[in-house]
Each structure stands twice: as structure tokens, then as C-alpha cells.
Design a protein around this motif. Structure first.
Motif, PDB file in Angstrom:
ATOM      1  N   ALA A 243       0.896  -1.200  -0.058  1.00  0.00           N
ATOM      2  CA  ALA A 243       0.031   0.096   0.060  1.00  0.00           C
ATOM      3  C   ALA A 243       0.659   1.227  -0.148  1.00  0.00           C
ATOM      4  N   ILE A 244       1.958   1.121   0.750  1.00  0.00           N
ATOM      5  CA  ILE A 244       2.798   2.491   0.926  1.00  0.00           C
ATOM      6  C   ILE A 244       3.599   2.508  -0.433  1.00  0.00           C
ATOM      7  N   LYS A 245       4.048   1.447  -1.144  1.00  0.00           N
ATOM      8  CA  LYS A 245       4.889   1.679  -2.307  1.00  0.00           C
ATOM      9  C   LYS A 245       3.746   2.056  -3.321  1.00  0.00           C
ATOM     10  N   ILE A 246       2.526   1.793  -3.250  1.00  0.00           N
ATOM     11  CA  ILE A 246       1.377   2.351  -4.263  1.00  0.00           C
ATOM     12  C   ILE A 246       1.386   3.978  -4.213  1.00  0.00           C
ATOM     13  N   LEU A 247       1.139   4.389  -2.944  1.00  0.00           N
ATOM     14  CA  LEU A 247       1.043   5.629  -2.519  1.00  0.00           C
ATOM     15  C   LEU A 247       2.087   6.523  -2.904  1.00  0.00           C
ATOM     16  N   LYS A 248       3.470   5.850  -2.727  1.00  0.00           N
ATOM     17  CA  LYS A 248       4.912   6.542  -3.176  1.00  0.00           C
ATOM     18  C   LYS A 248       4.688   6.975  -4.632  1.00  0.00           C
ATOM     19  N   GLU A 263      -3.102   9.399   3.279  1.00  0.00           N
ATOM     20  CA  GLU A 263      -3.349   8.003   3.149  1.00  0.00           C
ATOM     21  C   GLU A 263      -2.032   7.214   3.645  1.00  0.00           C
ATOM     22  N   ILE A 264      -0.941   7.889   3.059  1.00  0.00           N
ATOM     23  CA  ILE A 264       0.187   7.360   3.292  1.00  0.00           C
ATOM     24  C   ILE A 264       0.739   7.461   4.783  1.00  0.00           C
ATOM     25  N   VAL A 265       0.136   8.419   5.554  1.00  0.00           N
ATOM     26  CA  VAL A 265       0.454   8.568   6.965  1.00  0.00           C
ATOM     27  C   VAL A 265      -0.352   7.638   7.374  1.00  0.00           C
ATOM     28  N   LYS A 271       1.736   0.218  10.138  1.00  0.00           N
ATOM     29  CA  LYS A 271       2.628  -0.559   9.733  1.00  0.00           C
ATOM     30  C   LYS A 271       3.549  -0.670  10.918  1.00  0.00           C
ATOM     31  N   PHE A 272       3.812   0.579  11.403  1.00  0.00           N
ATOM     32  CA  PHE A 272       4.443   0.840  12.803  1.00  0.00           C
ATOM     33  C   PHE A 272       3.808   1.003  14.175  1.00  0.00           C
ATOM     34  N   LYS A 273       2.494   0.498  14.090  1.00  0.00           N
ATOM     35  CA  LYS A 273       1.930   0.877  15.348  1.00  0.00           C
ATOM     36  C   LYS A 273       2.444   0.308  16.631  1.00  0.00           C
ATOM     37  N   ASP A 274       3.382  -0.642  16.666  1.00  0.00           N
ATOM     38  CA  ASP A 274       3.974  -1.068  17.860  1.00  0.00           C
ATOM     39  C   ASP A 274       5.370  -0.475  18.085  1.00  0.00           C
ATOM     40  N   HIS A 275       5.689   0.566  17.249  1.00  0.00           N
ATOM     41  CA  HIS A 275       7.001   1.115  17.301  1.00  0.00           C
ATOM     42  C   HIS A 275       7.008   2.222  18.314  1.00  0.00           C
ATOM     43  N   SER A 276       7.819   2.057  19.254  1.00  0.00           N
ATOM     44  CA  SER A 276       8.038   3.137  20.499  1.00  0.00           C
ATOM     45  C   SER A 276       8.038   4.637  20.283  1.00  0.00           C
ATOM     46  N   GLN A 277       8.636   4.868  19.003  1.00  0.00           N
ATOM     47  CA  GLN A 277       8.707   6.144  18.781  1.00  0.00           C
ATOM     48  C   GLN A 277       8.044   6.809  17.694  1.00  0.00           C
ATOM     49  N   LEU A 278       6.925   6.128  17.163  1.00  0.00           N
ATOM     50  CA  LEU A 278       5.986   6.169  16.019  1.00  0.00           C
ATOM     51  C   LEU A 278       5.635   7.818  15.744  1.00  0.00           C
ATOM     52  N   ASN A 279       5.078   8.337  16.725  1.00  0.00           N
ATOM     53  CA  ASN A 279       4.137   9.601  16.638  1.00  0.00           C
ATOM     54  C   ASN A 279       5.120  10.677  16.786  1.00  0.00           C
ATOM     55  N   GLU A 280       6.356  10.479  17.509  1.00  0.00           N
ATOM     56  CA  GLU A 280       7.311  11.395  17.465  1.00  0.00           C
ATOM     57  C   GLU A 280       8.015  11.531  16.081  1.00  0.00           C
ATOM     58  N   TYR A 281       8.399  10.331  15.528  1.00  0.00           N
ATOM     59  CA  TYR A 281       9.058  10.470  14.208  1.00  0.00           C
ATOM     60  C   TYR A 281       8.331  11.120  13.068  1.00  0.00           C
ATOM     61  N   ILE A 282       6.821  10.944  13.159  1.00  0.00           N
ATOM     62  CA  ILE A 282       5.990  11.630  12.349  1.00  0.00           C
ATOM     63  C   ILE A 282       6.048  13.067  12.515  1.00  0.00           C
ATOM     64  N   ASN A 286       7.609  16.143   9.738  1.00  0.00           N
ATOM     65  CA  ASN A 286       6.523  16.946   9.339  1.00  0.00           C
ATOM     66  C   ASN A 286       5.883  16.371   8.137  1.00  0.00           C
ATOM     67  N   LEU A 287       5.520  15.043   8.321  1.00  0.00           N
ATOM     68  CA  LEU A 287       4.702  14.157   7.461  1.00  0.00           C
ATOM     69  C   LEU A 287       3.656  14.423   7.274  1.00  0.00           C
ATOM     70  N   ASN A 288       2.687  15.121   8.127  1.00  0.00           N
ATOM     71  CA  ASN A 288       1.591  15.667   8.106  1.00  0.00           C
ATOM     72  C   ASN A 288       1.331  17.151   7.720  1.00  0.00           C
ATOM     73  N   GLN A 289       2.433  17.898   7.586  1.00  0.00           N
ATOM     74  CA  GLN A 289       2.289  18.980   7.152  1.00  0.00           C
ATOM     75  C   GLN A 289       2.626  19.244   5.720  1.00  0.00           C
ATOM     76  N   ASN A 290       1.588  19.670   5.079  1.00  0.00           N
ATOM     77  CA  ASN A 290       1.533  19.900   3.501  1.00  0.00           C
ATOM     78  C   ASN A 290       2.408  20.681   3.125  1.00  0.00           C
ATOM     79  N   TRP A 291       2.953  21.823   3.960  1.00  0.00           N
ATOM     80  CA  TRP A 291       3.981  22.813   3.421  1.00  0.00           C
ATOM     81  C   TRP A 291       5.243  22.278   3.154  1.00  0.00           C
ATOM     82  N   ARG A 292       5.623  21.029   3.721  1.00  0.00           N
ATOM     83  CA  ARG A 292       6.826  20.417   3.344  1.00  0.00           C
ATOM     84  C   ARG A 292       6.885  19.497   2.228  1.00  0.00           C
ATOM     85  N   ASN A 293       7.859  19.525   1.588  1.00  0.00           N
ATOM     86  CA  ASN A 293       8.114  18.513   0.497  1.00  0.00           C
ATOM     87  C   ASN A 293       7.787  17.016   0.814  1.00  0.00           C
TER      88      ASN A 293
END
Length: 892
Positions: A243-248, A263-265, A271-282, A286-293
Motif C-alpha cells: 500500500a505504501i509503495k503504491i502511494l509513493k 493515506e500514506i500517513v 505498519k509501525f503501530k508497535d514502534h515506540s517512537q512512531l508519533n515522535e518520528y511523524i 513533518n509528514l502531516n504538514q502539507n507545506w513540506r516537500n
């Protein structure tokens, strides 16, 4: 009888009247009667005359049913691709709606192979007569030969879908999809894409391949919109990587697609719901921020998210490590020599490379070496997948080897493993080549067909003749009924449209197309020129022929030259000097063109230095044929030229000129003269004058193995015991030649060469340096250098004298009936009752500690020339010896 048949046909043609009433009264039986005439013409061998009569009649009666049918059928029987007469005949009956006749004539054409016009007309016939089942049967054949037909393919897919045969429906939908893409008809493409997503959404590699074609032929936006329809399936199945590859890909085409970004977020969070640092890395990326490339944001996020407790990392100085904990942006990592090493998040992202648990580096660091080696050797497909996936799913053989040798496999073990691995990469459907890089391999999520693999290889090839080889290989293993083949075939058909500029590509394409349509007539693209036209427009046949880089096509070119060009023998002779082939000489001989061959040989002989390859090939391959002997070329001259060329090629090799060509010619001559014994056989039949002329040339070739010269010399002496070799110095009276082995002789030559080329020049340099210091009377260095010079000169003189007086022993002349040079002898010491073994060689090879003695030594001289069972008693230095000779055998 044959004249009667021709007369009968002419009468029928003259009586024939072309009216609507005539057409309406025509029946299939009328055509069967005409078939009888054709069969009779074949039997009486007047087919040519019958066809000429029909052709002449058509000049003034173009709609003659009899002439059109007979001429058309005869053309098909002669395997000609011209079916224009039968097509015209069918159109006449089609316009008059005589469907039974149309059906009969179409099937008559199809008896000789698939034909697009006949199949299409036949389907129209069944449509007009409401024969639905027959129509579908014909359609299934038509789409195999008409690669542009798309609508019928879609209709066949619908029919299979209605019947519930989903597997076949999917195959037809795929075929239709390719064709509508080529026609750039997006409405149909979108409809069929939707059908395929409904029935086989899991075939992701197929969609990846198709979306690239859509993006290229239609637009990036259209490809992105279709890819969007695949997402629900992969999200529902929890296949987040896909799914991520399609969105890329979608975001690559449409970076401002905010829906895809959202969708990719979502997919990353799943995919990384068990990752201890997931929200911090998002947040950090700035993956949620449309201003960033979006691409930069994805890159940063993936770098950060790859680090988690238990993951493996690589540092260029410290090697493989494992993350043991992450707290407050501080990583704790265990490296082999740096346990519990702490590193900040920023430092880790920049300095570390994240590695999966199945990465080859991780396995080499964590697995027992012998266990890993055993698994790599036992399960080659697993090893290949593991290594390729370790490097972003792309690796070539060189990369694979660097990861295995020597850390896992020894160099000696690699050869066998590599052979098997290459076979697997070529045949296993889960491995494919990158479309633009043939040497790079990838692991596919779904199997790849042979047709697609061949097509990918074809597209990646940069060379015309490599593409030609690929399509040849394709036709050896598959039928030309796929759209992959159609695209490859069209590439060569395109060259055939460049008739105004005849190049090697045009000619090669023409030959390929003609060969293909001979086997598959329905693929005929309608070439409007002939081979004669190509030759007529060729400026230089020699240059053109030299550029055809395919052996089979060269032969095919020659066959066409013979078939269509009256002066073919002259062209064959010209082409021979660049293409030495038995095919050329065999064709000339078969057609009694002996004078042409004589002319060819004479030119090669007169200019043997210019035409080295031609001359050597002709001598080796035809000079001993019975028909060639009649030409009476002087044999001595042939051998002199061959020996001279051997000397020339040796010199060229020493000067590093045209190494590959000269090495090949040198080997051919060497094998002919010495391995096949042609030179010695000739010398044994020759007089002394001829022997002198040839052997002198042979003896002057410094690079030639001395033992070969000695062997020939020995044989000459056997035949002519009193023969004197030119330049051979007279021996002092009572002095014998020193027998030596080939190896001993070579060693002395090497020693002399070293003295002359290294020691003497170095000594001269020492003398010069000493002289430069002045006052030679008190110059110890100068005196020492002069003394060394005297020693070197004396040594060189002695060696030169020894080498001149040495005679290399001919190993072929060893006589084991008595003790001689080159024998191994077993002696029984009658005093001690012990066995002693000695090898008898010369003083240069003598090594008493290894029981190798000289035939000139006291013991060697005493036992020399004695035979088995003889008992010998002799004294050496006042000591008595008593031996019995037990056995004699060859030592060399």
C-alpha cells in the motif's frame, strides 16, 4: 497430356463470363473442380505454365474467378506471401453476399496458415449468418495474429466472464488492456483496469508494469488515478508495504495529492503501530504538514522509523550493532568492540544504516559461519533472495560474489555455486531483470512469465544485434501470439520502412521479418520491396556484410544473394576475405564453380600477408581436397608461406599488435604444421633442396619450441643420414655433442639471457659510476667491477659454447631395450643384495641426491648401452661394483 491441360484451361477461361448471374450460380463444387485442375498440374509438373496462363488472362480480365482462384492457390502452395488474388476473389463474393462461398474461400486460405484478412472476413461472414459460436472460435484465432485488435479481445473477455470462466476472462482482459493502452483509449483502459482489480488485485507486479506504460502512453495523472483503485484491497488485507509503495508512486506523479499524503500517513501508522517512537518520528519529519516537500518528509520519516529496540544497524567504523534501547532521543547500541555505546538521534540518523534481521551483513555477524555456509550452498534460491533484498531489492552477480567470497564461500567453491545461481536467476520465475539494466536482478512478489522476462531483456538491450538475439531466443521457446512479441517484432518492422537508406539494420530486419513470416504468414506486415531492391540500393556489399553481427543472418544473407543475384559467385569471392566459411566454398564447389575457387586461392596465395586469415583457412580446409589437387599449386610454396606467416605472427605478438587476431592465426598455423604433422609429412616426401629451404625458415623462428625443431631434424637425419644443416658449426674432431633435455636447454638459455640483459648491463653501470670518481689506480670499486666483468664475460662465453654444443634430446627416440639417455634403470647390487634405481640424463640435469645421474658420470658411463639381465663388474676410484640390470623404462 500436359499440353492438353493447358489447352483445356485456356478454353475454360475464354468461355468464362463475368455477370451477377454467373456469381449466383457458382457453387463450392465449382471450386473443387478447379482444385482438381491444380492437382493435375502438380502431377504433370506444369504448375508454372498453368500459373502463367492465369496471370496473362488477368491482365485483361481482372475479375476472372477461374484465374484468380488457380493463381492464388498456386501462390500459397509455393509458400509465397502474396495472397492478393484470393483476397480479391473473396471480396467479389462478399459484396454479393455469397456467404457459403466466402466461408469456403477463407478456409481455403487458412489451410496454408493463419491469415488476418481471411479470419476477419470469416468472422464477418458468421456475423452476417448469425453463427455466434463459430464467430467466437474465429475471434480467438484472429486476436493471436492481429496484435492491434483490441475490441474483439474485450468482447471475448466479456463472454468468458459471462460463462463464469474467470481465469480465461482475466487473460483476455490483460491482453485487451495492453492493446487499448497502445491505442491511447483511456475510457477502455479504465474500464478494463477496474475489471482486473475486481478479479486479481493481488497481481501487484502486473499493475506496476502496466501503470508505467499508462504513464508513458497516456499521462502520469491517469496512471495515478488508476493506482488509487488498488489501495482498498491492500489496506483491507493489511499489506502495508505494498500500500505504501503504491502511494509513493502516486505521490511521485502528483506531489500535491493531499489525499494520497494523508493515506500514506495512515498506512505508516498501521505498519509501525508497535514502534515506540512512531508519533515522535511523524512529528519530527513533518509528514502531516502539507507545506513540506512530501518526498523529503517520507525520506526523513523512514530514516527515523527504521531505528527501534532490537533492530540492527551498521556503522562504517564499528561494523554491525544492535539497538538495545531508545530513551529521550538517546540510542544505546551494542557494537562488537563498543558495548552500550550511546548516540543521539541526530547522530544515529546520519551515521548509521538500518539493517533488517535477514540482511546478509546481519546473518554473517550473528550466525555460525558453518551453518550459514551450509544454508547458502544447500538453498541457492534463498541465498539469492536474501542478498538481493539486502540491497533495496537490486543486485548483480558482482555484488552477490562480494558478499559471499571469501567471508562465506571459498573462491574455489564460488565457481560451482555461481553456475547454479546463474541458471536459477535465468529460469526461476521469482527473479527478474531490471527493465533498464540487464545485469541487475530483483526479487518479484509474483512470478514472471518467460515472455515478460524476454521482453524486459529486449527493452534493456542497447545493441540492435543483442535485441535480434533476444527475439530469436524468444521464438525458440514461445509462440508469437503475445503482445510482448508484437512489440518486439514491430521494432524490426520499423527498420524495414527505412528502405531509402539501406544499412545493416535494415537488411538484418528484413531477413528476420521474412524468416518469421515464412513460419508464421499471418505476421506479414506487407513489405513492399524485395531482397533484390535492397541489394540494388546498397552502396558497398562488403561493408554492409561486415557489419551484420549475427552468424545465422550472415548465412541467410548469402543464401539470398545466391537465390536472387546472378553474379553471386563473384560476390561470394569478395565476401570470403572477411567471412571465411565452409558454406561459401561448399556452395561454389556444389555449383561447379571451381575456377572461382582457384581464382580465390591464387589471390590469397599471391597476397598471403594481406589476406592472412583467408590463406590459412584455405590451406587448412580445402588444399587436400581431390578436386583442389587438379589446380596444381606448388606445395612447397604453400608451406613456405605458412611458415613465414607463423614467424610474422610471432613477431606481431611480441610487439603487442592485434593480439587476438594474431594469436588465432598463429594457433591455426601451428596446429596444422606441427600437431597435424603436415609439415613433417611433406618434408619426408621432399628432396634435400626443398628440405633446406623450408627447414632453414623453421629453424630461424626463435619462439618455436626447440624440441619440435629437434624432432624434425632427427627425422630428416633418419631419411638422409649425410644431410648437413645450414649454419651448423663443425664439431672439433673427437668431440661429441652434449645431450640435454628441453627443460635443461631452456634453463641455460634463461641463465644466459639473465646474464646478458641484467648482470652485464648492471656491471657496466657499476664501472661507469666507479670511473666517475676519478683516480682509477687507487679505486677499489673500479677494480672490483672490472674483475666482475671478466668473470661475467667468461661465464657468458662458457654458456654460449655449452648451448651451441648442446643437442636437445628427442623424447620420441628413447630406446628401452638398453640403458640410454632418458631411461630409468633398476639395478640389483649383487654385493649388498639391495635394489638401486637411477635416472640417466645429462650433466645439466644431474642430481645424485635424487638418484638422477649424468650419462657422462663414472657410473653412468659404465652402465650405458647395457641391456636387461646383464651382470656388470667394474671399478670406480679403486672400488669394485657388481650389478645386475633388472629393468629399463622411459624416464621422460
Amino acid at each position: 497430356m500436359s499440353e492438353d491441360l493447358v489447352k483445356l484451361l485456356k478454353e475454360q477461361l475464354n468461355k468464362e463470363k463475368w455477370t451477377r448471374a454467373t456469381l449466383n450460380s457458382y457453387t463450392i463444387n465449382n471450386f473443387k473442380e478447379l482444385d482438381d485442375i491444380i492437382d493435375q498440374a502438380e502431377a504433370e509438373e506444369v504448375r508454372k505454365e498453368i500459373k502463367e496462363v492465369c496471370e496473362e488472362h488477368l491482365v485483361h480480365a481482372k475479375n476472372s474467378i477461374i484465374a484468380l482462384f488457380i493463381s492464388g492457390v498456386l501462390s500459397l502452395r509455393e509458400h509465397m506471401v502474396d495472397d492478393s488474388h484470393l483476397i480479391m476473389l473473396i471480396s467479389i463474393f462478399f459484396e454479393n453476399r455469397k456467404w457459403n462461398i466466402v466461408e469456403y474461400l477463407c478456409n481455403r486460405i487458412l489451410e496454408f496458415g493463419a491469415n488476418k484478412y481471411a479470419l476477419r472476413t470469416l468472422s464477418d461472414c458468421y456475423i452476417n449468418t448469425n453463427q455466434e459460436e463459430k464467430k467466437y472460435v474465429v475471434w480467438e484465432k484472429l486476436i493471436l495474429v492481429d496484435f492491434e485488435e483490441a475490441e474483439i479481445v474485450k468482447l471475448l473477455a466479456h463472454k468468458k466472464e459471462e460463462e463464469g470462466n474467470i481465469e480465461e476472462a482475466v487473460n483476455y482482459y490483460k491482453k485487451a488492456l495492453y492493446r487499448f493502452i497502445n491505442k491511447t483509449m483511456f475510457t477502455h483502459v479504465k474500464e478494463i483496469w477496474g475489471k482486473l482489480v475486481e478479479y486479481c488485485p493481488e497481481e501487484i507486479d502486473f499493475y506496476y508494469h502496466i501503470e508505467k506504460k499508462i504513464a508513458k502512453s497516456l499521462s502520469n495523472e491517469k496512471s495515478a488515478s488508476l493506482l488509487q483503485t488498488l489501495l482498498p484491497y491492500y489496506k483491507e488485507k493489511g499489506l502495508w508495504d505494498t500500500a505504501i509503495k503504491i502511494l509513493k508512486i502516486i505521490l511521485q506523479y502528483e506531489p500535491k495529492n493531499f489525499i494520497a499524503r494523508k493515506e500514506i500517513v495512515t498506512c505508516y501508522k498501521e505498519k509501525f503501530k508497535d514502534h515506540s517512537q512512531l508519533n515522535e518520528y511523524i512529528k519530527l519529519s513533518n509528514l502531516n504538514q502539507n507545506w513540506r516537500n512530501v518526498h523529503d518528509a517520507i525520506s526523513d520519516f523512514e530514516k527515523h522509523i527504521s531505528f527501534d529496540d532490537g533492530n540492527y544497524v551498521y556503522h562504517r567504523s564499528w561494523g554491525i550493532g544492535q539497538i538495545t534501547s531508545i530513551k529521550n532521543d538517546v540510542f544505546v547500541i551494542d557494537f562488537p568492540k563498543k558495548q552500550a555505546h550511546k548516540m543521539s538521534l541526530k547522530m544515529a540518523v546520519n551515521a548509521l544504516q538500518n539493517l533488517g534481521h535477514e540482511h546478509i551483513w546481519v546473518l554473517k555477524a550473528t550466525m555460525n559461519k558453518e551453518e550459514l555456509k551450509a544454508k547458502v550452498q544447500e538453498d541457492i534460491p534463498w541465498a539469492l533472495k536474501m542478498i538481493i533484498k539486502s540491497f533495496d531489492n537490486v543486485a548483480n552477480i558482482k555484488k552477490i560474489k562480494s558478499e559471499l567470497v571469501p567471508s562465506v564461500l571459498k573462491a574455489s567453491e564460488w565457481t560451482k555455486w555461481n553456475t547454479e545461481a546463474r541458471k536459477i536467476l535465468k529460469t526461476n520465475s521469482f527473479f527478474g531483470n531490471l527493465p533498464d539494466k540487464l545485469d541487475q536482478f530483483e526479487v518479484r512478489e509474483t512470478p514472471i512469465s518467460f515472455e515478460e522476462k524476454a521482453f524486459n531483456k529486449f527493452k534493456a538491450e542497447k545493441s540492435f544485434f543483442q535485441r535480434l538475439k533476444t527475439i530469436h531466443d524468444y521464438l525458440k521457446h514461445a509462440e508469437p501470439d503475445s503482445d510482448y512479441f508484437g512489440e518486439m517484432f514491430s521494432y524490426f518492422v520499423g527498420f524495414c520502412k527505412s528502405f531509402s537508406n539501406v544499412t545493416e539494420f535494415v537488411v538484418s530486419s528484413y531477413l528476420l521479418v521474412k524468416r518469421t513470416i515464412t513460419q508464421y504468414p499471418y505476421l506479414n506486415p506487407g513489405l513492399d520491396f524485395t531482397f533484390q531492391d535492397l541489394i540494388a540500393n546498397t552502396e558497398d556489399i562488403n561493408v554492409l556484410f561486415s557489419k551484420i553481427d549475427d552468424t545465422d543472418l550472415k548465412k541467410e544473407f548469402l543464401l539470398n544473394i545466391k537465390k536472387f543475384v546472378d553474379s553471386w559467385p563473384d560476390i561470394y569471392i569478395k565476401l570470403f576475405h572477411q567471412y571465411q566459411s565452409k558454406f561459401i566454398t561448399d556452395e561454389l564447389v556444389y555449383n561447379q564453380e571451381h575456377e572461382k575457387i582457384k581464382e580465390l586461392f591464387q589471390v590469397a596465395l599471391d597476397h598471403y600477408r594481406e589476406y592472412k586469415e583467408s590463406f590459412v583457412w584455405l590451406v587448412k580446409n580445402i588444399s587436400e581436397e581431390s578436386w583442389f589437387q587438379k589446380f596444381d599449386f606448388p606445395k612447397e610454396k604453400l608451406f613456405i608461406c605458412m611458415v613465414h606467416l607463423l614467424d610474422i605472427t610471432f613477431r606481431e605478438l611480441n610487439n603487442r599488435r592485434d593480439i587476438s587476431l594474431n594469436r588465432k592465426i598463429n594457433k591455426h598455423i601451428h596446429d596444422y604444421l606441427f600437431k597435424e604433422n603436415k609439415l613433417l609429412d611433406y618434408l619426408m616426401e621432399s628432396d634435400e633442396d626443398s628440405i633446406t629451404r623450408i627447414y632453414t625458415l623453421v629453424n630461424d623462428i626463435k619462439e618455436l619450441d626447440p624440441s619440435m625443431k629437434i624432432h624434425i631434424k632427427h627425422k630428416i637425419k633418419e631419411k638422409y643420414p649425410d644431410y648437413k644443416f645450414l649454419g651448423e658449426p663443425a664439431m672439433e674432431k673427437g668431440k661429441r655433442r652434449l645431450m640435454v633435455t628441453k627443460e635443461g636447454y631452456a634453463a641455460k638459455q634463461k641463465e644466459l639471457k639473465h646474464l646478458l640483459e641484467v648482470e652485464v648491463p648492471a656491471n657496466s653501470k657499476e664501472i661507469g659510476i666507479a670511473m666517475a670518481k676519478g683516480d682509477l689506480r687507487e679505486n677499489a670499486e673500479y677494480k672490483a667491477a672490472l674483475e666482475k666483468q671478466d668473470i661475467l664475460n667468461a661465464t657468458c662465453s662458457r654458456l654460449q659454447e655449452d648451448i651451441r654444443n648442446a643437442q636437445i634430446f628427442d623424447e620420441h627416440s628413447i630406446d628401452v631395450s638398453q640403458i640410454t639417455f632418458g631411461t630409468k634403470v633398476l639395478l640389483k647390487n649383487l654385493k649388498s643384495d639391495e635394489m638401486e634405481q637411477y635416472t640417466i640424463l645429462g650433466p645439466w640435469e644431474s642430481n645424485p641426491s635424487a638418484n638422477v645421474i649424468s650419462y657422462l658420470s663414472p657410473l653412468g658411463a659404465e652402465i650405458y648401452n647395457h641391456t636387461i639381465a646383464e651382470e656388470l663388474i667394474f671399478k670406480i676410484n679403486e672400488k669394485e661394483f657388481q650389478y645386475r640390470i633388472e629393468a629399463i623404462e622411459k624416464a621422460l
